[in-house]
Enzyme design. Sequence first.
Site, PDB file in Angstrom:
ATOM      1  N   LYS A  11       0.841  -1.203   0.000  1.00 12.18           N
ATOM      2  CA  LYS A  11       0.000   0.000   0.000  1.00 12.18           C
ATOM      3  C   LYS A  11       0.864   1.236   0.000  1.00 12.18           C
ATOM      4  CE  LYS A  11       0.962   1.424   4.321  1.00 12.18           C
ATOM      5  NZ  LYS A  11       1.607   2.732   4.645  1.00 12.18           N
ATOM      6  N   ASP A 165      -1.886  -1.880   9.491  1.00 15.28           N
ATOM      7  CA  ASP A 165      -1.952  -1.892   8.029  1.00 15.28           C
ATOM      8  C   ASP A 165      -2.536  -3.175   7.456  1.00 15.28           C
ATOM      9  OD1 ASP A 165      -0.917   0.654   7.733  1.00 15.28           O
ATOM     10  OD2 ASP A 165       1.156  -0.027   7.503  1.00 15.28           O
TER      11      ASP A 165
END
Length: 346
Positions: A11, A165
Site C-alpha cells: 500500500k 496496516d
Amino acid sequence: MTRVVASAPGKINLALLVGEVDESGYHPLSSVFEGISLREYVEVEELDAATAGSPIGAVTTTRIEVHTRVYSVGPGSREPRFDPVATQAFAQFDGPGHLAFRAAQLLARPGVLLRITIHKTLPVAGGMAGGSADAAAALVAMNALASDPVAQCDLERLGRTLGADVPACLVGGIALGLGRGDHMEQLDPGTSSPSAQSRWWVAIFSDEGLSTPAVFNHFDAAARAGHDLGGPAEFDAGRSIDPRLRRSLLAPGTEVASALVNDLQSAAFSLRPDLAATARVLADLGIPWMMSGSGPTLVALVDSEESAQDVAARLEALPRVSGTAVMWGPTEGARLEEALPKWCAS
C-alpha cells in the site's frame, strides 16, 4: 497435503493525517490507502504427520514453518528476480515473530503442520506494508483451508490484532482507515489489471530503513514544541476526513496529485535529510511525489507506464537510493490465486 496460494497488495498512503497521542499511547489516524500492484504471494501447505516426518499420532499441537524468498524489482524488468543474498539475510526473521506466522496461528486447526512460503517483493521497513501484506495473504489462505471459514469483516478484525496496516492490505483498492487507521471503509475496489483510470507510480527505495516509532516520536516532539504539523484544519483525527479531500483522492490518474498529504513527512525528513534531497530532485523535475507511510520509501506520480519506466531508470543513480520499482493502482485486496506467478519459481 493441501496447498493454497494467496496474495495481497502493498500500500501507499494517499493521505495520512495524524492526531495527538491519546491516553492509551496511540495516535488517532485518518488515512486513505491505495493498494498497489507490487504484491506479496504466500503459499500455505497443510501437511499430515507422515509427510512431515513425524510418527502418526505424535502431533498434538500446531507446528508452523515460515520461509521467505526475496525478489528484487527494478526499471526495465517486467518480472521480479530472485535475490539469494537478500533471502539469506531475511532468514533471521522467519520465526514466530513473523506476521504471517502469527496470522496462521489465528486460524490454524490443532495438530496441523503448516509450511508457509512467502514470495516477497516489498521492501522491509519501507512504509509500504510488506509484512502486513504477508499477514493479509496468510489470513486469506488459512481461511480457505478452514472447515468453517470466517466472513471478511472477521478477517479484518483479526487483522487489526496483527497490525494497523493489515486491514488495508485485506481490503485493497482505495480505502479510508479511521481509528488507528485500521477500521476500513472501501472507497474504490480497485482492479486486477491497469486501466485508463489507473495511477502509475514509481517507488523509490532507500538504502536504509526508518523506524516507525522514531518517526512518531519526532512528530510528537515537534507537536510539543508548537510546530505546525500540517493537515487540514477541518478534520477529527481517527474519526473523519474532510469531504473535499476525500473526493479529490478518488480523482483518476495524475489528477490526484494536488491532494496528496502526509503529516509524518516533515518528521521523517528531519531524521533523514537524504530523503528530502531525493524529494528535491523530484520537485526540480516537476514530478509530483510523496512519502509512503512513515517512510523511507518515496513515491512519484506519473502519467503512464512508459513515463514511469523512464523516471525509475533516472532515479536509480541517486545517492542513498537502493532501487526503484514501477507500479500501478488501485489494485484489488488480498485474494486467492490459482497458482504462483512463473517468476516465483525462478
